[in-house]
Write a protein that holds these residues in place. Structure first.
Motif, PDB file in Angstrom:
ATOM      1  N   LEU B  47       0.830  -1.212   0.000  1.00 26.61           N
ATOM      2  CA  LEU B  47       0.000   0.000   0.000  1.00 26.61           C
ATOM      3  C   LEU B  47       0.866   1.264   0.000  1.00 26.61           C
ATOM      4  N   SER B  48       2.066   1.141   0.511  1.00 27.03           N
ATOM      5  CA  SER B  48       2.937   2.322   0.551  1.00 27.03           C
ATOM      6  C   SER B  48       3.379   2.776  -0.834  1.00 27.03           C
ATOM      7  N   ALA B  49       3.155   1.971  -1.863  1.00 28.05           N
ATOM      8  CA  ALA B  49       3.459   2.434  -3.217  1.00 28.05           C
ATOM      9  C   ALA B  49       2.581   3.623  -3.586  1.00 28.05           C
ATOM     10  N   ALA B  50       1.368   3.654  -3.057  1.00 26.36           N
ATOM     11  CA  ALA B  50       0.480   4.794  -3.321  1.00 26.36           C
ATOM     12  C   ALA B  50       0.531   5.820  -2.190  1.00 26.36           C
ATOM     13  N   ASP B  51       0.722   5.356  -0.975  1.00 29.28           N
ATOM     14  CA  ASP B  51       0.722   6.251   0.182  1.00 29.28           C
ATOM     15  C   ASP B  51       1.972   5.986   1.014  1.00 29.28           C
ATOM     16  N   PRO B  52       3.018   6.771   0.796  1.00 32.36           N
ATOM     17  CA  PRO B  52       4.288   6.536   1.498  1.00 32.36           C
ATOM     18  C   PRO B  52       4.169   6.563   3.014  1.00 32.36           C
ATOM     19  N   VAL B  57       3.839   0.115   7.903  1.00 32.75           N
ATOM     20  CA  VAL B  57       2.696   0.193   8.808  1.00 32.75           C
ATOM     21  C   VAL B  57       1.773  -1.006   8.630  1.00 32.75           C
ATOM     22  N   THR B  58       1.711  -1.536   7.425  1.00 34.98           N
ATOM     23  CA  THR B  58       0.811  -2.658   7.134  1.00 34.98           C
ATOM     24  C   THR B  58       1.476  -3.567   6.114  1.00 34.98           C
ATOM     25  N   ASP B  59       1.118  -4.863   6.151  1.00 34.84           N
ATOM     26  CA  ASP B  59       1.647  -5.807   5.168  1.00 34.84           C
ATOM     27  C   ASP B  59       0.737  -5.953   3.954  1.00 34.84           C
ATOM     28  N   LEU B  60      -0.379  -5.261   3.958  1.00 33.15           N
ATOM     29  CA  LEU B  60      -1.317  -5.414   2.840  1.00 33.15           C
ATOM     30  C   LEU B  60      -0.713  -4.929   1.536  1.00 33.15           C
ATOM     31  N   THR B  61      -1.145  -5.570   0.451  1.00 34.81           N
ATOM     32  CA  THR B  61      -0.736  -5.132  -0.891  1.00 34.81           C
ATOM     33  C   THR B  61      -1.989  -4.837  -1.705  1.00 34.81           C
ATOM     34  N   PHE B  62      -1.800  -4.089  -2.784  1.00 33.73           N
ATOM     35  CA  PHE B  62      -2.911  -3.867  -3.709  1.00 33.73           C
ATOM     36  C   PHE B  62      -3.177  -5.147  -4.489  1.00 33.73           C
ATOM     37  N   GLU B  63      -4.428  -5.581  -4.498  1.00 35.66           N
ATOM     38  CA  GLU B  63      -4.768  -6.815  -5.202  1.00 35.66           C
ATOM     39  C   GLU B  63      -5.570  -6.495  -6.456  1.00 35.66           C
ATOM     40  N   GLY B  64      -5.153  -7.106  -7.571  1.00 33.39           N
ATOM     41  CA  GLY B  64      -5.841  -6.857  -8.837  1.00 33.39           C
ATOM     42  C   GLY B  64      -6.997  -7.821  -9.059  1.00 33.39           C
ATOM     43  N   ILE B  65      -7.928  -7.791  -8.133  1.00 31.21           N
ATOM     44  CA  ILE B  65      -9.035  -8.745  -8.175  1.00 31.21           C
ATOM     45  C   ILE B  65     -10.353  -8.038  -8.456  1.00 31.21           C
ATOM     46  N   PRO B  66     -11.340  -8.771  -9.007  1.00 30.41           N
ATOM     47  CA  PRO B  66     -12.633  -8.131  -9.274  1.00 30.41           C
ATOM     48  C   PRO B  66     -13.350  -7.794  -7.965  1.00 30.41           C
ATOM     49  N   PRO B  67     -14.244  -6.812  -8.022  1.00 29.15           N
ATOM     50  CA  PRO B  67     -14.961  -6.362  -6.826  1.00 29.15           C
ATOM     51  C   PRO B  67     -15.628  -7.498  -6.059  1.00 29.15           C
ATOM     52  N   ALA B  68     -16.282  -8.414  -6.758  1.00 27.13           N
ATOM     53  CA  ALA B  68     -16.995  -9.469  -6.036  1.00 27.13           C
ATOM     54  C   ALA B  68     -16.023 -10.308  -5.224  1.00 27.13           C
ATOM     55  N   GLN B  69     -14.869 -10.541  -5.798  1.00 24.00           N
ATOM     56  CA  GLN B  69     -13.867 -11.322  -5.074  1.00 24.00           C
ATOM     57  C   GLN B  69     -13.321 -10.526  -3.879  1.00 24.00           C
ATOM     58  N   ALA B  70     -13.136  -9.240  -4.098  1.00 26.79           N
ATOM     59  CA  ALA B  70     -12.669  -8.408  -2.994  1.00 26.79           C
ATOM     60  C   ALA B  70     -13.698  -8.373  -1.863  1.00 26.79           C
ATOM     61  N   ALA B  71     -14.964  -8.424  -2.231  1.00 27.94           N
ATOM     62  CA  ALA B  71     -16.034  -8.266  -1.243  1.00 27.94           C
ATOM     63  C   ALA B  71     -16.396  -9.572  -0.543  1.00 27.94           C
ATOM     64  N   ALA B  72     -15.928 -10.678  -1.075  1.00 26.06           N
ATOM     65  CA  ALA B  72     -16.333 -11.977  -0.525  1.00 26.06           C
ATOM     66  C   ALA B  72     -15.960 -12.081   0.955  1.00 26.06           C
ATOM     67  N   GLY B  73     -16.927 -12.411   1.769  1.00 24.65           N
ATOM     68  CA  GLY B  73     -16.664 -12.595   3.197  1.00 24.65           C
ATOM     69  C   GLY B  73     -16.595 -11.315   4.001  1.00 24.65           C
ATOM     70  N   MET B  74     -16.790 -10.178   3.353  1.00 20.88           N
ATOM     71  CA  MET B  74     -16.700  -8.892   4.052  1.00 20.88           C
ATOM     72  C   MET B  74     -18.060  -8.519   4.649  1.00 20.88           C
ATOM     73  N   ASP B  75     -18.013  -7.711   5.683  1.00 18.16           N
ATOM     74  CA  ASP B  75     -19.233  -7.096   6.189  1.00 18.16           C
ATOM     75  C   ASP B  75     -19.555  -5.812   5.436  1.00 18.16           C
ATOM     76  N   VAL B  76     -18.517  -5.158   4.948  1.00 16.73           N
ATOM     77  CA  VAL B  76     -18.720  -3.886   4.262  1.00 16.73           C
ATOM     78  C   VAL B  76     -17.609  -3.678   3.243  1.00 16.73           C
ATOM     79  N   VAL B  77     -17.965  -3.054   2.114  1.00 15.31           N
ATOM     80  CA  VAL B  77     -16.923  -2.614   1.176  1.00 15.31           C
ATOM     81  C   VAL B  77     -17.053  -1.108   0.995  1.00 15.31           C
ATOM     82  N   LEU B  78     -15.910  -0.480   0.856  1.00 14.87           N
ATOM     83  CA  LEU B  78     -15.848   0.968   0.639  1.00 14.87           C
ATOM     84  C   LEU B  78     -15.325   1.194  -0.760  1.00 14.87           C
ATOM     85  N   LEU B  79     -16.069   1.948  -1.565  1.00 14.59           N
ATOM     86  CA  LEU B  79     -15.680   2.148  -2.959  1.00 14.59           C
ATOM     87  C   LEU B  79     -14.986   3.489  -3.136  1.00 14.59           C
TER      88      LEU B  79
END
Lengths: 354, 354, 354, 354
Positions: B47-52, B57-79
């Motif tokens: 994520l630091s590639a977009a926000d230094p 701070v976090t190990d998350l990466t940007f994932e090139g996945i479709p919205p439905a896949q991103a939303a699977a198992g979530m309580d909420v998605v923010l667009l």
């Protein structure tokens, strides 16, 4: 030092930002020699004590002398003194008949001493001379300025808003309530540090101050009335923004729907055709970056869609508050009273980017 | 990773400034875990590639996945997707019944597909869902948001102007032509460099753009009409200023003279008493520095002297365009739809100086 | 008001920028309750009189009470007082045995009263307590801080330069003359307006002040010596720049050529592995925008090509001068002395863009 | 249009910031008439399409003509083309014997085509002419420039650092490793928007780029060697800062202790006595605000206390990167090659505040 310059000038009250800009323009003026600068600050120090850009540029120093002494032998004096102080010095200057006076303060802009007292919270120090001063907006009063001995040169908000509305006033279209927002850079607050110009906060702030009660409104109203406005009620909200130099003013009013974009564009272009320092940009609206550092003003019009026979019309004006909105205009007035080329020392189009 | 957080969220379209602010707030959220961030940019990168500021701070990466896949198992998605893209993704998200959706785009704010097409110059990609979205201004629609599945979270100019005018609308005082100037920082233009955000010019400029024809005016009008405004004709002039974050809006209108400063102050204080994020400063008017970096909005009133039975009334609003005017409000809406404390992760009053 | 918070804190000297940042962090702290704020300015006024971002956020007011009264019943007091004033208040605070003290001033950073007098031009007001204060750089003294009662929390230039050089000092590579330039934002000058922070000039200026004679150099030298530097002669040139928050420091030194980019990168990554607030960015060098508004510091290395067996090595450090370089670090120290999670109330990665 | 001006000039590559500043100076030049401006951008449009400050100031348009055609009948052409493009146009200009050429690009500053290829990553397009170009630093090469036909005018970092170090080089004091930090405004990045000049981030950032490997270092080294430096190894770290115009450079080196502040001050004052555009401020060190918008450069010295027979000496230089560090210097060189007053159109001391 024989400079070959025909006229001699002194600046009185030269240690502020207005003084710095007047001095700068005089130093490169082809026809007017800056002979001395009087000030109660920095007495005996070089001009660079107040304006570091003058380091090694001139040998002049700030002189702690009275105005009459500063003015002795001059063709013109330029006053960069605070309000009320300027007026208190005028009698002794008036006693020197050969000396013309261009005043940057607000003291002689209103023609009515009672109005002055109401807005400046001070009894006018020199009401006898109010009638002798010509309001120094060349776009309105050029011929009167040319033959004047005393000029009251208008300031930044007044100049910007007046130029934005003058064509409407002349066309008989300016009447009743007009809403105006003026956004200003920090140099308009002058050379003294204060909470409002403290960099850590100013750099990220937008805020209004004195909304609907700014002391320059009566001057603007009076000027536009002289040009044809009727019952004008200007409602003015100033906003401070995080840039050093420049003002952008927006006026909102409602006009009958026949006042289309094309028609108002034409009105504005015709109004300012031939004006040396006011332009109506062809493909864009006025912006501060385009006039920053120069004596140019920009004005422009944007018109909304018609609704029940009326349209909202917005008028824009942009100036550098220290040049066309201040010391540059004072120099323009000086050029006029001395019979010189109005553009002398003012032709520089300014830096890009600012 | 057992975080003890009760809810799971994904951000879809997380590489812009709105995404960065949503991610920041989610990372410190006590009850909601940010599980993944989908993006078509920076795929596979941290994520630091977009926000230094997210470096380490976090190990998350940007994932090139479709919205439905991103939303699977979530309580909420923010667009955080651009206009029209957001709407095109809603059908696949709607097909996942347990997932709530908070959309930062303009796609579901107008309730009329024809109006959308007129202002956004694009056929609405998902008109069937227009009725399902609640307009996410908590100060107007809190209870409806609490029970909503889909929220259209309003943007910076709309939020700021609506909050400044809402009490008037509710009091039945908002009618006819209202003049509005909104001054904005550069982050409102988003993450992509352009001539208008090129630092050498922007740093010293004030200029308008799209005067009287901004695409968010219909949304504001519709919202204020829902609150009680009648025949509202908002005439809006945006101005860009040289700061990164913040909006200051000024609205001008004429009211009967009984609407004095005191009475309007009282109206505004009462209107926002108990609101967690809207305040009416006691001794000053709204300013950007006071709200920069926080989810707070400030509103205030200045009233002119009476003339022939009328007064000019000016209403001010200030927000951080990326927080209360953007991602912060989206998080506020998320808190509401999840039944959480509305202030969770948003209580920080922000830095001073900004 | 039962907050469920375990500890009680007071801020003494809370009306400056350091005070504002400490108050902000305490207001959102999960374990520490801010009970009161003492100040000689704004007595009786709400905290928002000094920090407008606190409007409607807290009911606390500035109290004009002596330090001992402010500290009564507290677990910890945070001092935001000026140099020499802080030290003069320490005796009465030391007399309250249950109260821990974190001091943001420079009064207890140097361990030698004579050195203090030389650099601060003032006899030390409380030399007996010099030995009791631990220098509050957690990356150097974490365990000693945890068990300390008194902490002297370092300031912005010192923290930034020390973090940039600490790994070299520990590796025995820091010796002799090192050249350092530190570029700083305007908030480092504090809350009082002055010529150096006057927006019209500051906004377009870069200038040095006190080159080679800054009063914080001895503190830095002493700290790095404690970490392993030998005969260190730090030559420091500060520069003021036109931003509100942030410091970027660059240190130049010459090392034997075996100290390649890779090797020094590894040294730095290992030195700060596990540190909660110091990071070595993977693909870029430290920059202010990445740490602005947060308690993070960034450090990094750039190495030049070899010449006659030596290489120029440059070390970079970036902090927000008011957070990791000021109040944030004071809170970090408070967390340590209270046995709390070191990151409590400091985990926010900060805004993007700043 | 009989202007009474004695010389004719064309600008080739006039749509960038360097072009804008050259055009501005030519428009107010007393002796040189700007006849035409060639560009591949904005062909057929008025000059104000690239520089809004020129709106209504000139009737000239950008002409899409080849360099030889632009140069026909001119006394001098000024090249504002990118690196490698400039050199590729020189052969056709050289074929017009009466035309002098001042080039702002880096193409003819290095005298060695191999060094050019190494640093500019491009085979030199016109190596045959390398020997014909004089390096256009008037303070070093004034007489050679006066009699030159081709001038390679140096850029911003090079000019600023060279002027700061030239007196030391001439005095035989410049030898071995010298550490230099140069802090620059955003206009140095040119007219094309990019991530590094995107206002939302740039406005609050300080960061380095290309540390220790900047492409202008060889030019500086070569120039200072020509003035007397020995085995100079310049270690240069550039930093970008949030202002539009200006560079502040700091050089650090160690000298024998007899080089006291007084002695070096005297050396610098004597070195630049009589120089029209380089000054050593009397009571302060160089600062950007003092030279912003003008062709002046400021240099100065600060000396540390002696340690084991050595002192750290820091040299400062400040320029406006687009004027003395760019187009102003090109005009100064033009004045020299045409035998004009070196200060013609460049005497303006610049605005205060900037």
């Amino acid at each position: 030092m024989a400079t070959g310059k025909r006229f001699k000038a002194a600046v009185i009250g030269g240690s502020g930002y207005g003084g710095a800009e007047m001095i700068r323009r005089l130093l490169v003026h082809p026809d007017v020699e800056l002979v001395r600068v009087a000030s109660i600050d920095f007495v005996g120090e070089p001009l660079s004590a107040a304006d570091p850009a003058l380091e090694a540029v001139t040998d002049l120093t700030f002189e702690g002398i009275p105005p009459a002494q500063a003015a002795a032998g001059m063709d013109v004096v330029l006053l960069g003194l605070p309000h009320t102080v300027a007026a208190s010095k005028v009698p002794e200057l008036a006693a020197l008949p050969g000396v013309k006076v261009v005043d940057m303060s607000g003291d002689f802009r209103l023609k009515d001493a009672a109005a002055y007292e109401r807005w400046y919270k001070h009894v006018h120090p020199c009401p006898d001379r109010l009638a002798d001063f010509v309001y120094g907006l060349p776009e309105l009063n050029r011929e009167r300025i040319r033959s004047a001995r005393f000029v009251a040169s208008p300031g930044c908000f007044a100049t910007t808003i007046e130029l934005a509305l003058l064509p409407l006033a002349r066309a008989g279209l300016l009447e009743g309530v007009v809403h105006v927002q003026g956004i200003t850079g920090s140099s308009g607050s002058g050379v003294a540090p204060s909470a409002g110009t403290h960099h850590p906060v100013r750099a990220g702030n937008l805020k209004t101050y004195k909304p609907l009660e700014h002391q320059h409104v009566p001057e603007i109203t009076e000027t536009l009335a002289a040009a044809g406005a009727r019952d004008l009620a200007l409602r003015f909200v100033p906003v401070s923004a995080p840039l050093s130099r420049g003002i952008l003013a927006t006026a909102f009013l409602e006009l009958p729907e026949q006042w289309t974009q094309d028609r108002l564009d034409r009105l504005y272009r015709e109004a300012y055709a031939g004006e040396p320092f006011v332009r109506v940009p062809r493909k864009r609206l006025p912006e501060v970056a385009a006039v920053s550092g120069s004596n140019y003003a920009e004005v422009g019009v944007a018109v909304g869609s018609a609704l029940r026979g009326r349209r909202t019309v917005t008028l824009f004006g942009a100036t550098d508050n220290l040049v066309k909105g201040g010391a540059g205009q004072a120099i323009q007035n000086m050029n006029l009273v001395l019979g010189l080329d109005e553009k002398a020392s003012l032709a520089d189009p300014g830096p890009w980017p600012p």
